[in-house]
Design an enzyme around this catalytic site. Structure first.
Site, mmCIF file in Angstrom:
data_model
loop_
_atom_site.group_PDB
_atom_site.id
_atom_site.type_symbol
_atom_site.label_atom_id
_atom_site.label_comp_id
_atom_site.label_asym_id
_atom_site.label_seq_id
_atom_site.Cartn_x
_atom_site.Cartn_y
_atom_site.Cartn_z
ATOM 1 N N HIS A 4 38.580 46.872 35.826
ATOM 2 C CA HIS A 4 37.471 47.392 35.032
ATOM 3 C C HIS A 4 37.830 47.474 33.545
ATOM 4 O O HIS A 4 36.953 47.341 32.693
ATOM 5 C CB HIS A 4 37.044 48.761 35.555
ATOM 6 C CG HIS A 4 36.319 48.690 36.857
ATOM 7 N ND1 HIS A 4 36.015 49.806 37.614
ATOM 8 C CD2 HIS A 4 35.828 47.631 37.556
ATOM 9 C CE1 HIS A 4 35.378 49.437 38.718
ATOM 10 N NE2 HIS A 4 35.262 48.122 38.700
ATOM 11 N N HIS A 60 32.040 36.765 40.607
ATOM 12 C CA HIS A 60 33.110 36.871 39.619
ATOM 13 C C HIS A 60 33.743 35.513 39.350
ATOM 14 O O HIS A 60 33.979 35.146 38.192
ATOM 15 C CB HIS A 60 34.184 37.847 40.098
ATOM 16 C CG HIS A 60 33.795 39.283 40.005
ATOM 17 N ND1 HIS A 60 33.753 39.973 38.822
ATOM 18 C CD2 HIS A 60 33.441 40.164 40.973
ATOM 19 C CE1 HIS A 60 33.392 41.227 39.051
ATOM 20 N NE2 HIS A 60 33.197 41.366 40.337
#
Length: 408
Positions: free
Chosen positions: A250, A382
């Site tokens: 993150h 992703h």
């Protein structure tokens, strides 16, 4: 060594990798609507409930594929939009169910994480001019801003019951991160600066306040007063969405989002966006990369920076390549190209599944396939974005950039 970023030959390699991911994902079309969870071998698990976040991500991916001129991707994007306007939608109360099965919803709570992905999918479908995309986007933004946006704190709240009558006390940063991604995309697709302003408020609070003030280790979990709960899920540290501690991947995503916002704001961008992106990037390398004697990013660290969950997640490696590309685009500094090469080599050596396609979603510390947190290959979001970000400018965001013909 000659850099990979900006190399036409490397761009062709990325294009081939992206096309392989599009091909792999075609098996996920669920006959009842949405996109099924795929096994490690790429087989759809049709008896498993269909998660909203998977269907949104794959709708987004195939909308991007259509914008790239890939045959059948428009049809697959339409399949996703139809499910989001039908199977997942709560026609009585509004909003979307987090998961559905053969007999209807299996979870009736309304969650910000999933609703952010509805906005992202709808924005991409709108850019791709898919039927129903704009209507879906208008509805999704309305729900997000009416029910989840907390104007007092400049963040989104996490979870409501089905009828929007009871708000859960948990607050989370993961949902806010994907809300930033969704708002930036919608702002570009709709040319709506107000959405970008909300994204900037979230980024300011999380990156410039929380991360900078905590050695870049972003607290993930909060109570209803937005006070960090630092021991949250300490007994379930490998949770896929709410792990204990700080989540290395993150930090990379927040850094990249800060750079996208900086590019969108242009001369009006605050200087801290680049400074803080650099801080997050450096921290992710220092505390996440190869810190236990083997290559790869650990999943989480504790509040002193020590590894907690050491499994390597594919999404972290994908975000690392994308963020290195973004840092290089923002600064031109060669060290980011060097990290970019290092991490793509790591992906090629260990994550890419040359036998069955796509990427292994998780590796053990010895870099063999693992399933402590993730079993199977539920989506290609992703990985696919990692093949696009190095070939696109930092602004506008992916769908709008492809719509505008900016792909290198």
């Amino acid at each position: 060594m000659t850099g990979w970023l900006g190399s036409p030959a490397h761009a062709r390699w990325l294009e081939t990798e992206g096309d392989g991911l599009l091909d792999f994902g075609r098996a996920s079309v669920h006959p009842d609507g949405g996109f099924a969870w795929l096994s490690e071998e790429g087989t759809p698990e049709l008896d498993r409930p269909v998660p909203l976040w998977v269907s949104c991500r794959m709708t987004h991916v195939y909308s991007l594929g259509h914008l790239m001129g890939r045959p059948d991707c428009g049809r697959l994007a339409d399949h996703g939009v139809t499910a989001l306007r039908g199977r997942f939608r709560d026609a009585e109360h509004g909003g979307w169910y987090a998961a559905v099965g053969a007999d209807g919803p299996v979870s009736r709570d309304k969650t910000a994480y999933e609703h952010a992905f509805v906005v992202l999918a709808a924005a991409s479908a709108t850019a791709a001019d898919r039927v129903g995309g704009r209507e879906l986007l208008d509805e999704a933004l309305g729900i997000l801003l009416e029910h989840f946006w907390d104007d007092e704190h400049g963040m989104v709240r996490e979870q409501w019951d089905e009828a929007w009558t009871t708000l859960d006390g948990y607050r989370g940063v993961n949902a806010n991160m994907h809300t930033v991604e969704a708002l930036l995309s919608a702002a570009d697709v709709l040319d709506d600066a107000s959405l970008r302003e909300r994204a900037q408020r979230i980024l300011t609070r999380v990156v410039h306040d929380l991360a900078r003030g905590n050695d870049w280790r972003i607290p993930e979990h909060f109570d209803d007063t937005w006070t960090p709960v630092l021991d949250y899920n300490i007994d379930e540290p490998a949770h896929p969405f709410r792990p204990y501690g700080a989540t290395i991947g993150h930090w990379l995503e927040w850094a990249r989002l800060a750079l996208h916002l900086r590019a969108a704001l242009g001369v009006d961008a605050p200087s801290w966006l680049l400074d803080d992106a650099r801080g997050l990037f450096d921290a992710s390398v220092r505390e996440g990369w190869a810190v236990d004697g083997a290559d790869g990013f650990v999943y989480t660290v504790d509040w002193s920076g020590a590894p907690v969950v050491r499994e390597r997640m594919h999404w972290v490696a994908a975000e690392a390549t994308a963020t290195a590309a973004a840092m290089h685009a923002a600064t031109g500094e060669p060290e980011y190209d060097a990290w970019y090469r290092t991490w793509w080599q790591h992906v090629a050596d260990h994550f890419r599944d040359t036998a069955h396609g796509s990427w292994h979603h998780e590796l053990a510390t010895d870099l063999s396939p693992s399933s402590v947190t993730w079993a199977g290959k539920p989506d290609t979001y992703h990985a696919f974005q990692a093949t696009l970000i190095p070939r696109l400018p930092l602004t506008p965001t992916l769908a709008a950039a492809l719509r505008d013909g900016l792909l290198a």
